[in-house]
Each structure stands twice: as C-alpha cells, then as structure tokens.
Motif scaffolding. Sequence first.
Motif, mmCIF file in Angstrom:
data_model
loop_
_atom_site.group_PDB
_atom_site.id
_atom_site.type_symbol
_atom_site.label_atom_id
_atom_site.label_comp_id
_atom_site.label_asym_id
_atom_site.label_seq_id
_atom_site.Cartn_x
_atom_site.Cartn_y
_atom_site.Cartn_z
ATOM 1 N N ALA A 11 0.829 -1.203 0.000
ATOM 2 C CA ALA A 11 0.000 0.000 0.000
ATOM 3 C C ALA A 11 0.862 1.251 0.000
ATOM 4 N N GLY A 12 0.672 2.081 -1.012
ATOM 5 C CA GLY A 12 1.374 3.357 -1.071
ATOM 6 C C GLY A 12 2.822 3.254 -1.486
ATOM 7 N N ASP A 13 3.352 2.065 -1.731
ATOM 8 C CA ASP A 13 4.769 1.923 -2.054
ATOM 9 C C ASP A 13 4.964 1.623 -3.526
ATOM 10 N N GLN A 14 5.729 2.486 -4.147
ATOM 11 C CA GLN A 14 6.089 2.287 -5.541
ATOM 12 C C GLN A 14 7.564 2.604 -5.711
ATOM 13 N N VAL A 15 8.089 2.211 -6.835
ATOM 14 C CA VAL A 15 9.477 2.458 -7.176
ATOM 15 C C VAL A 15 9.530 3.625 -8.149
ATOM 16 N N GLU A 16 10.217 4.697 -7.741
ATOM 17 C CA GLU A 16 10.407 5.836 -8.639
ATOM 18 C C GLU A 16 11.520 5.501 -9.638
ATOM 19 N N VAL A 17 11.396 6.016 -10.850
ATOM 20 C CA VAL A 17 12.310 5.626 -11.931
ATOM 21 C C VAL A 17 12.759 6.851 -12.718
ATOM 22 N N TRP A 18 14.058 6.889 -13.039
ATOM 23 C CA TRP A 18 14.618 7.914 -13.926
ATOM 24 C C TRP A 18 15.560 7.242 -14.925
ATOM 25 N N TRP A 19 15.615 7.781 -16.154
ATOM 26 C CA TRP A 19 16.476 7.235 -17.199
ATOM 27 C C TRP A 19 17.383 8.315 -17.784
ATOM 28 N N SER A 20 18.596 7.914 -18.129
ATOM 29 C CA SER A 20 19.493 8.720 -18.967
ATOM 30 C C SER A 20 20.174 7.783 -19.951
ATOM 31 N N SER A 21 20.326 8.235 -21.186
ATOM 32 C CA SER A 21 20.944 7.405 -22.209
ATOM 33 C C SER A 21 22.231 8.043 -22.710
ATOM 34 N N PHE A 31 32.385 18.838 -29.138
ATOM 35 C CA PHE A 31 32.971 20.175 -29.059
ATOM 36 C C PHE A 31 32.396 21.112 -30.131
ATOM 37 N N ALA A 32 31.806 20.540 -31.167
ATOM 38 C CA ALA A 32 31.232 21.362 -32.244
ATOM 39 C C ALA A 32 29.845 21.884 -31.896
ATOM 40 N N GLY A 33 29.174 21.243 -30.955
ATOM 41 C CA GLY A 33 27.842 21.703 -30.574
ATOM 42 C C GLY A 33 27.031 20.575 -29.978
ATOM 43 N N PRO A 34 25.856 20.904 -29.427
ATOM 44 C CA PRO A 34 25.032 19.885 -28.774
ATOM 45 C C PRO A 34 24.440 18.914 -29.783
ATOM 46 N N MET A 35 24.120 17.723 -29.301
ATOM 47 C CA MET A 35 23.455 16.706 -30.100
ATOM 48 C C MET A 35 22.199 16.253 -29.363
ATOM 49 N N PRO A 36 21.187 15.818 -30.105
ATOM 50 C CA PRO A 36 19.974 15.311 -29.433
ATOM 51 C C PRO A 36 20.261 14.000 -28.721
ATOM 52 N N ASN A 37 19.547 13.778 -27.616
ATOM 53 C CA ASN A 37 19.690 12.534 -26.868
ATOM 54 C C ASN A 37 18.306 12.055 -26.461
ATOM 55 N N ARG A 38 18.161 10.744 -26.268
ATOM 56 C CA ARG A 38 16.831 10.179 -25.984
ATOM 57 C C ARG A 38 16.347 10.529 -24.589
ATOM 58 N N TYR A 39 17.162 10.239 -23.567
ATOM 59 C CA TYR A 39 16.723 10.429 -22.188
ATOM 60 C C TYR A 39 17.796 11.187 -21.418
ATOM 61 N N ALA A 40 17.365 12.191 -20.665
ATOM 62 C CA ALA A 40 18.290 13.008 -19.875
ATOM 63 C C ALA A 40 17.677 13.212 -18.499
ATOM 64 N N GLU A 42 15.322 11.685 -17.158
ATOM 65 C CA GLU A 42 13.879 11.758 -17.394
ATOM 66 C C GLU A 42 13.137 10.896 -16.370
ATOM 67 N N ALA A 43 12.187 11.510 -15.666
ATOM 68 C CA ALA A 43 11.347 10.751 -14.749
ATOM 69 C C ALA A 43 10.395 9.874 -15.553
ATOM 70 N N ARG A 44 10.300 8.624 -15.175
ATOM 71 C CA ARG A 44 9.452 7.651 -15.863
ATOM 72 C C ARG A 44 8.311 7.233 -14.943
ATOM 73 N N PRO A 45 7.288 6.576 -15.496
ATOM 74 C CA PRO A 45 6.196 6.114 -14.625
ATOM 75 C C PRO A 45 6.712 5.191 -13.521
ATOM 76 N N ALA A 46 6.141 5.360 -12.326
ATOM 77 C CA ALA A 46 6.557 4.535 -11.196
ATOM 78 C C ALA A 46 6.182 3.072 -11.433
ATOM 79 N N TYR A 389 26.887 14.475 -18.056
ATOM 80 C CA TYR A 389 26.260 15.204 -16.954
ATOM 81 C C TYR A 389 25.089 14.393 -16.396
ATOM 82 N N ASP A 390 24.210 13.945 -17.280
ATOM 83 C CA ASP A 390 23.023 13.211 -16.849
ATOM 84 C C ASP A 390 23.380 11.832 -16.321
ATOM 85 N N LEU A 391 24.331 11.171 -16.967
ATOM 86 C CA LEU A 391 24.716 9.835 -16.512
ATOM 87 C C LEU A 391 25.332 9.879 -15.121
ATOM 88 N N LEU A 392 26.150 10.902 -14.840
ATOM 89 C CA LEU A 392 26.676 11.055 -13.484
ATOM 90 C C LEU A 392 25.547 11.388 -12.516
#
Length: 466
Positions: A11-21, A31-40, A42-46, A389-392
């Motif tokens: 009851a009331g207990d769930q696992v919180e989840v975050w992802w970084s790729s 060094f030339a500029g930013p690139m898109p990434n999938r997950y940074a 990112e909070a995911r459904p519990a 940054y996100d992975l750390l």
Amino acid sequence: MTETAASTKIAGDQVEVWWSSEQSPGDAGWFAGPMPNRYALEARPAIPLTKPAASSLATTILVTPAHHMQELLGIGTSLEETTIHNLARMSPDVRQRIIRELTNPEHGIGLNLMRITVGTSDFTAQPFYTYNDLPEGDTDFELARFTIQRDIDLGIVDTVKEVLAAAPDVRIFASPWSPPAWMKTNHSLKRGRLKEGDEYTQALARYYRMAIGAYAEQGIPIYAMTLQNEPLLETDYPSCHMPPERQKELAIALKAELAANGLATKLWIFDHNFEDAFAYVAPILNDAAGYAAVDGIALHDYDGSPSVMSELAAAYPDKPIYLTERSVWGTAGAARIAEYFRNYASSYNAWVTMLDSRIGTHQWLGTPGPTMFIQDADQPDRYWRTPEYDLLGQFARFLRPGAKRIMSTGGEQPSVTNVVFANPEGNLVATVINQTDEEQSFRLLCEGWQFTAALPAKTVGTYRWR
C-alpha cells in the motif's frame, strides 16, 4: 483463489524511476555543438512493488539491505583552473546557473565533493605556478614569501566561495601537482623529486599546512588533502616523483603541522593508479606512525583493475578509499563508476568540468575528451551539456552523503549491471546500467518484495523505493 495484481502491491509503495541514455560517448563532435539525446534524467512512470513471484526473466538482482559495506562521502568533479578560467569568462548569472546545475539536487545533479588544485595543474590557462615561487638559487624554509594571491587574482577563491554559497554542504579536497621548484632536485615544477633531507620534508609540510590555513582564512575549509598528485609520474607539466617512504615521512610531518595549528584536514595518500596501489600503500600503512597519520587512500583509474580497492579494503578496513580522478563516457563509463563503488570506493570525482569548443584551455600533453559542460569559445555565455552530466546525475542526484552501499548481486554482464545504496533517510537506490544494444528486462528481489523493469538499450536507470 488467485491473488490479483492489485492485492499484491504494498500500500502506497512504488518504485520511482529515472532514465538517462548515452549519445556518441567520448566523441570529439561534442565540441562542435550539442546533439539530441533520448533520455536526460527523465522521470518515468513509477513501478509497483509486488510480492515475490516466479519469473522467466534471465536476470534477477538480489538485494540484501542488512549486509552493508562502505559509507559514501560524496560524488563530484573538479574546480581546476581550466574550468574556473572558462567560468570567469561568463556573466555572473550564467556562472551561477552552472553552479546550480552542478550542485543543486532538485534543479541539478547534486554534486557535493569538489577537487581543487594546490597551485596549478596541467589543466590551466596560466603559466605554471605554486604559492612559493622564488628566483633560481633562493630558498625560503620559513616560507616568508608564501602567498595564495594568484588564486585570488585568477578568481579561483571567489569561484569556490560561490559554490559553497550555493551549496554549503559541498566538501572541498585539494591536490598538489608539484612542490615549489626550489624544493626539488631539478629546480623545476616539471619532473624532478623532493630534495632529500628532513628540512625539505618539514618545509613542504609547512607549505601544505599554510595553503590549508590560507584557504580557511578565506572561508573555505579544506576537508581533505592528497599529498602529491600521481607520485609515480614525472612528466612535462607540474609533477614530482615521490616514493612511498618519502610520502610516509611527509604525512607524519604534515599531520603534526595540522595538529599544532588546530586544523582538522584529513590526509589521503597515493592519488595514483590501481596498478601500483598496493605496493605503494602497504609500506606506509604497515608502519605504525604512517598508519596513524593517514585518513584515507586516494586512487585514479588510468591503469589496472578496480579490484585492488577490494584488496585494500580487506587489508586496511579502517582507511576509506576514494576515487579522486577519472572521467568516463557513456553507459560503459557508468558501469565503471558502479564498479568503483562495488569495490569499496567511498567517492567518485570526475576530472575537468568544462572545456571550451576549441578544447581549451589546457596544457595536458594529450587531447581531452568532452567534458560535462562545453562552452562556446566565441560566445562565452553559450554552453551545452553532454550526456555525461546526466549519466553522473543518475548516481549523484539520488545518493546522499552517509549512504551505505548494500549487498546486491551483479546481475548479468551481458544484460545489466548495478550498484545499490541505502540513504540515511531510509530509502534504497539502485542504479542499473544497460550497456547492450537491446532493451533488457530484469527482476529485483529485496526483503520479501520485488519489482520488474525494462531498461532501454544504452541507458542507465535509477530506481528508488522504501
């Protein structure tokens, strides 16, 4: 009667989840500029915690909170002069934003352990210097000409103060790259050794104590100090070969200096690679006076296996182990950080926080990989973050100082690996790493409960529950 899924939930207990790729880990294209990434971060459904059930999943992680190991001091990065030089080119508002992104656990990644240098290192935009540089042929055993004024003029002191103002719980530790040239056999900050004789050991101990005291006077407490960065390296930037017998003498002398001046800074020995760690540390810690002077063991990961940390932990269980320098990239790098912790490291510090888009400004002899932050060399207020940054942050944002690593099976190397901590406030945090090219599902079993999860390819997941 078969229990429903709903009735098996705590009851009331769930696992919180975050992802970084990961995205192009270690690639100079960052060094030339930013690139898109999938997950940074990112909070995911519990995910619900459920009662244990048989599973067809190939990977099960077993967690035993009652079996706890080392205590976490912190996770952080470096405030070496290259990073500070680049920060100084930014407007105050942007600099403050980066400091928040580094240190704030809600709006950043909660880094809480920062490494500074005593004098300059190889990552600097300045001519090499120490706090007691003299004309050739001069000596100054009483250190009458000691000064940290260069650190003040270059904004190093003010930047560290800004970090502490934003995050008062951050701890600072310091590492010297070279004694003053007049103390060395070759009269140069590059290469050489500390001159023989007790007067030079005492002079260097006094020099380090005065550096700690000078920073304390600026309102910056130095929590710990390593006695020499990479003491087995002599190279063409500030460096100094220091065998273990000499470092033992220095540790004993510096401990006495600190005690006599009411300074509580801890002393960490070695500060070099896994490969040579045991052979270097043993002669110091097997000596009673050396053992008493030393508060911890500092290590780098450029050669050798992290497993030596487990050997050191078994041999000297009262001397915590700190991973004071290494930068890693991608999910392989995140797995390496987990491996440090699984081998009894009580901390992890990345090396160099921000280079600019021209890979500057530094005097290292190689070409660095991308840092967590990259500054546009032509527009200093423009910057971007790399996935590192996100992975750390998958570790640092969710782990508090004082967390205890708890026993967990490693999972399966071809699928996922992990490390698990119990925070002081009671929640459990599992950082799980999928280095493979495919989504991986796993089950985690802990104290009569379980959860199952699917982790995307090349992604790190953090799972927090009570």
